[in-house]
Design an enzyme around this catalytic site. Structure first.
Site, PDB file in Angstrom:
ATOM      1  N   GLU A  29       1.279  -0.841  -0.082  1.00  0.00           N
ATOM      2  CA  GLU A  29       0.142   0.234  -0.625  1.00  0.00           C
ATOM      3  C   GLU A  29       0.929   1.228   0.340  1.00  0.00           C
ATOM      4  O   GLU A  29       2.047   1.221  -0.317  1.00  0.00           O
ATOM      5  CB  GLU A  29      -1.189   0.103   1.319  1.00  0.00           C
ATOM      6  N   LYS A 163      -4.516  -2.074  14.055  1.00  0.00           N
ATOM      7  CA  LYS A 163      -3.828  -1.023  15.373  1.00  0.00           C
ATOM      8  C   LYS A 163      -4.223  -0.823  16.634  1.00  0.00           C
ATOM      9  O   LYS A 163      -5.368  -1.186  16.858  1.00  0.00           O
ATOM     10  CB  LYS A 163      -3.893   0.213  14.018  1.00  0.00           C
TER      11      LYS A 163
END
Ligand code: PSU
Ligand code: MN
Length: 314
Positions: A29, A163
């Protein structure tokens, strides 16, 4: 005028021929480059991720949008552009057509990169950590489009979990509801990005890349269209223990609130603030877990190609 996919998506020549020959390719990404890390560490990390893949005998295709063209396989100069420019759009599914139609430059998130990888026929993608359900989502309804993309695009996403700034239990619940397999790599618990483990058990576990490849093949053979989330804990020597991280996360969340930040700026703000609060340690961990995910994604791509032709996503 009707545009065809070929007018919109350019697959770099070496990536195209590797895919045609059934050789292993992984997608990477670019939001992590444009919005996830400071300059110049972002460029260094992006190049290091590509080199790590090469060393494993795998071609890496970093995905981004340059002047309205979706590029699967960025050049070094294009990576540099995404890392330096300050008007780079953070491209998720909803931003995709806009960035293309308006000729803009954009960095793709996990969601945007999965979408492009699916179009290009790349079944494996390595990232740092996915977006998920934010803490306080019962008020804000802030749920990353990464989760919805996992629900609809059949790409294997190798991550260090979600995360730690997120609500991890709710993130797992959401993935379960959406039918997304979450596979712990050599672990029975969901990793917490900066830290190797959380107290959240996972039902699915794989101990080899071949097992992940076999799972993906079966998943596709059954006609299942979700992605598969592989949760690969950060190497132990690079982790920041959860207790140490939690203080920084709480502080960063307070700052988020007092500065009134919302929408797509939330995740970049929190990541940058946590890097500051940890004196750079979180950035080091972020780099190392990404590289570790690239290595595992490479092994999975090899396992898929060995079993005869890559597992097509389309
Ligand atoms: N993980 C990182 N750094 C990042 C991101 C994830 O270590 O920069 C990015 C990814 O691109 C992910 C995005 O898709 O953050 C999620 O943003 P949001 O929460 O706005 O969906
Ligand atoms: Mn959000």
């Amino acid at each position: 005028m009707r545009e065809s996919l070929r007018d919109i998506v350019s697959i770099r020549e070496d990536v195209r021929s590797a895919l045609a020959a059934g050789l292993p390719v992984i997608a990477l990404e670019s939001t992590i480059i444009a919005h996830g890390m400071p300059y110049p560490r972002n460029v260094e990390t992006a190049l290091q991720a590509e080199a790590t893949a090469r060393a494993a005998g795998v071609l890496a295709a970093t995905v981004g949008i340059l002047d309205g063209r979706v590029r699967v396989g960025l050049t070094r100069d294009e990576i540099e552009t995404l890392a330096r420019a300050d008007d780079v759009i953070k491209v998720s599914r909803r931003d995709f057509a806009f960035a293309v139609a308006e000729g803009r430059t954009g960095a793709t998130t996990v969601c945007g990169t999965m979408l492009a990888a699916g179009l290009a026929g790349i079944p494996v993608f390595a990232t740092g950590g996915i977006g998920g359900v934010h803490r306080g989502a019962e008020q804000s309804l802030d749920i990353s489009a990464d989760l919805l993309e996992l629900a609809r695009t059949p790409v294997i996403v190798v991550s260090a979990g979600a995360k730690a700034i997120l609500d991890l239990p709710k993130t797992l619940e959401y993935l379960e509801t959406q039918g997304v397999p979450v596979v712990g790599y050599r672990t029975g618990s969901f990793p917490a990005f900066y830290s190797c483990e959380s107290d959240l058990p996972l039902d699915l576990r794989a101990d080899s890349p071949e097992q992940i490849a076999a799972l993906y093949r079966t998943h596709r053979a059954l006609g299942l269209s979700q992605g598969i989330l592989v949760a690969n804990p950060v190497p132990r020597e690079h982790e920041v223990p959860r207790e140490a991280m939690e203080g920084h996360i709480r502080r960063a969340l307070q700052d988020l609130e007092s500065q009134g930040i919302s929408g797509k700026a939330v995740t970049p703000f929190l990541l940058a603030r946590i890097v500051e609060l940890s004196g750079g340690r979180a950035l080091e961990t972020n780099v190392q877990l990404l590289l570790s995910n690239v290595r595992l994604a490479g092994e999975v791509a090899w396992a898929l190609s060995r079993e005869g032709g890559v597992g097509r996503t389309a």
